[in-house]
Enzyme design. Structure first.
Site, PDB file in Angstrom:
ATOM      1  N   LYS A  97       0.492  -1.215   0.745  1.00 45.05           N
ATOM      2  CA  LYS A  97      -0.031   0.150  -0.079  1.00 45.05           C
ATOM      3  C   LYS A  97       0.908   1.081  -0.074  1.00 45.05           C
ATOM      4  O   LYS A  97       2.626   1.344   0.557  1.00 45.05           O
ATOM      5  CB  LYS A  97      -0.895   0.172   1.600  1.00 45.05           C
ATOM      6  CG  LYS A  97      -2.416   1.101   1.624  1.00 45.05           C
ATOM      7  CD  LYS A  97      -2.675  -0.097   2.309  1.00 45.05           C
ATOM      8  CE  LYS A  97      -3.758   1.602   2.404  1.00 45.05           C
ATOM      9  NZ  LYS A  97      -5.128   0.997   3.763  1.00 45.05           N
ATOM     10  N   SER A 179      -9.720   1.807   2.997  1.00 47.22           N
ATOM     11  CA  SER A 179      -8.621   2.303   1.909  1.00 47.22           C
ATOM     12  C   SER A 179      -7.841   1.698   1.881  1.00 47.22           C
ATOM     13  O   SER A 179      -6.780   2.189   0.812  1.00 47.22           O
ATOM     14  CB  SER A 179      -7.757   3.452   3.636  1.00 47.22           C
ATOM     15  OG  SER A 179      -6.908   2.642   4.216  1.00 47.22           O
ATOM     16  N   THR A 200      -6.602   0.762  10.750  1.00 42.47           N
ATOM     17  CA  THR A 200      -7.695   2.030  11.609  1.00 42.47           C
ATOM     18  C   THR A 200      -8.686   1.430  12.396  1.00 42.47           C
ATOM     19  O   THR A 200      -8.410   0.902  13.508  1.00 42.47           O
ATOM     20  CB  THR A 200      -7.054   3.475  11.326  1.00 42.47           C
ATOM     21  OG1 THR A 200      -6.023   3.682  10.275  1.00 42.47           O
ATOM     22  CG2 THR A 200      -7.916   4.214  12.302  1.00 42.47           C
ATOM     23  N   GLY A 202     -10.813  -1.331  10.071  1.00 42.63           N
ATOM     24  CA  GLY A 202     -11.767  -2.302   8.673  1.00 42.63           C
ATOM     25  C   GLY A 202     -10.802  -1.649   7.422  1.00 42.63           C
ATOM     26  O   GLY A 202     -11.337  -1.959   5.899  1.00 42.63           O
ATOM     27  N   SER A 203      -9.890  -0.643   7.204  1.00 47.93           N
ATOM     28  CA  SER A 203      -8.920  -0.251   6.104  1.00 47.93           C
ATOM     29  C   SER A 203      -8.247  -2.175   5.508  1.00 47.93           C
ATOM     30  O   SER A 203      -8.244  -1.709   3.946  1.00 47.93           O
ATOM     31  CB  SER A 203      -7.929   0.644   6.269  1.00 47.93           C
ATOM     32  OG  SER A 203      -8.641   1.908   5.968  1.00 47.93           O
TER      33      SER A 203
END
Length: 532
Positions: A97, A179, A200, A202-203
């Site tokens: 990422k 994200s 943080t 659900g990302s």
């Protein structure tokens, strides 16, 4: 005799595994047998990215690729011949990422998707990148993301100024969630062997759910955040996103461990386990799993699939406690403490990150500078009509670490840990908590800092109503869009959660029941790029 000759297609398949589905173990076997090289793998994956990233389905899953990937692959191929393999990640192409730092001299940026950090010079690899590099991994490129890990403002999931709008490969203009959008999409269709995201709240698990892959968000403190562009030092963590539980467990085993640059990792409980040893298909026998019904949202398809999965768990020897609600469920659902903690942490933590950079060509130093940069470069960042919001930045800039902040932090730990996950596990004598990933599953794990794993569960049916996200160009409900199931446990319970997730995955193989739509599936395979 001709009849004794192996079928050519079978031989080809065994030698050259399908990159859409093949995992790290499959690819490593081919490398060890000399059927192909890491150079071949890099060429194949780069060609696959070229087919669907900006062209074709234009999924915008990858921001940039590593200009040195082929030369690094050649070096690792030579090392394999002269010294042998470093292990299961030797020569394996991974995507990170774009908030996970990689050596600047390697030729890639680390920007959280923002032009504000384009050209910035990081002092070193992120700790997780260092660990993966030492294990022989090759960083194929950087995955797109919701800009600033979805913390700039209210914009569609998966959008960044640098990378554009990431799209789910299971339906045109589908919501890939965020994200870690690009990591999820890339894994869904085989743009790399494995990937890392960050979470943080659900990302990792949400884009894993929405893209039909496996995601592990570890306990905060199991994996170092050093070199990862932050939101909150209390909730952030990096974690693996892969096509299988086994691949995710392998990456977690490599990246976990103490790091002097991240204080939270210095409190780990003794020697960490080898998470690959958790891969037991019979692990659900005798396990007690709890269903916190008060956290289940309406949504007929997902709820029906989740309820049906309970019979699968029972058939595999687990006992289901249903309901097993959190004592503080109603308080948790309405609490605003997390929002205050994240806003306040972000203002401080992002400034600390920027201050550690060796060079920032744009001159930004803090959150106030980022807000002004976006205004000044609105054509790059605040793009109408869907991507022009930075309200979270503005709200965070107005915060300070005062009594209200510390009270909110205490409330999070009380709701998430003391009266939340831990109280529920203890009250019902549970080994884990299970929920549909989409919905409220990520919040208790987020505010407690506890682990959560998402595994594929099912897909929206072909006759489902197509729903666009309000005021955004994405479909949140459409035929074939995937969804997952989540497993939550107490601090450092990853080994147990992985064993439960693996047993469920092996019994259901839900991921294999539907593929992405045709235009989103790259055609290039290893045999198409073989070295002369």
């Amino acid at each position: 005799m001709p009849g004794d000759m192996p079928d050519r297609d079978v031989l080809s398949e065994s030698m050259f595994p399908d990159l859409y589905e093949s995992g790290i173990t499959d690819l490593q076997k081919g490398l060890e047998k000399g059927h192909f090289t890491s150079v071949d793998l890099i060429k194949a994956y780069l060609a696959r990215i070229e087919e669907v990233n900006l062209k074709g389905a234009a999924l915008h899953a990858v921001i940039e690729t590593n200009p040195n990937a082929l030369s690094q692959a050649a070096e690792l191929d030579a090392e394999r011949k002269s010294k042998g393999s470093r292990g299961p990640l030797h020569g394996m192409p991974l995507l990170l990422k774009d908030n996970i730092a990689t050596l600047h001299e390697e030729g890639m940026n680390t920007t959280a998707g923002s032009h504000a950090l384009l050209g910035s010079v990081v002092p070193r690899d992120a700790f997780v990148a260092t660990k993966l590099r030492a294990a022989g991994a090759i960083f194929l490129g950087k995955a797109n993301l919701s800009e600033w890990a979805n913390y700039r403002g209210k914009v569609p999931n998966g959008f960044s100024g640098r990378g554009g709008q990431t799209l789910c490969p299971y339906y045109p203009n589908g919501d890939a969630s965020g994200s870690s959008s690009g990591s999820g999409v890339s894994m869904a269709i085989g743009l790399a062997a494995g990937s890392l995201g960050s979470e943080t709240d659900g990302s990792i698990v949400s884009p894993s759910s929405k893209n039909n892959v496996v995601g592990i968000k570890p306990t905060v403190g199991l994996v170092s955040r050093a070199g990862v562009i932050p939101i909150s030092s209390h909730q952030d963590t990096a974690g693996p996103m892969c096509r299988s539980v086994s691949d995710a467990a392998l990456l977690l085993s490599v990246i976990a461990g103490p790091d002097p640059r991240d204080e939270a990792t210095l409190h780990q409980p003794g020697v960490l386990p080898d998470y690959m040893k958790a891969l037991d298909p019979n692990a659900l026998r005798g396990k007690r799993l709890g269903v916190p019904r008060m956290f289940l949202r309406d949504g007929e398809v997902i709820r029906e699939a989740f309820d049906a999965s309970l019979d699968t768990f029972r058939a595999l020897g687990a006992e289901i406690v249903d309901p097993a609600d959190f004592p503080c469920a109603e308080e948790m659902k309405v609490s605003q403490a997390e929002s205050l903690v994240l806003k306040t942490d972000f203002k401080v933590d992002v400034t600390t990150y920027i201050s550690g950079l060796l060079k920032v060509p744009t001159g930004v130093k803090n959150l106030a500078d980022l807000i002004e940069f976006n205004k000044t470069h609105a054509d790059l960042e605040l793009i109408l009509p869907y991507h022009d919001n930075q309200d979270r930045f503005i709200e965070a800039e107005a915060t300070e670490k005062n009594d209200a902040y510390y009270a909110a932090l205490a409330e999070d730990f009380d709701l998430g840990r003391t009266r939340g996950v831990d109280a529920t596990l203890q009250k019902y004598k549970l080994d884990a908590i299970i929920l549909p990933t989409d919905g409220l599953a990520s919040k208790p794990a987020a505010i407690s800092g506890y682990p959560i794993i998402s595994v594929p569960l099912g897909f929206q049916p072909d006759n489902v109503e197509i729903l666009p996200l309000p005021a955004a160009p994405l479909h949140t409900q459409a035929p074939g869009l995937p969804f997952g199931i989540a497993f939550i446990g107490t601090a450092y319970s990853e080994f147990s959660l992985i064993s439960i997730a693996y047993a469920f995955e092996q019994a259901t193989h839900a991921r294999l029941k539907r593929r992405a739509y045709a235009e989103a599936i790259p055609a290039t395979q290893i045999k198409d790029v073989l070295s002369a």
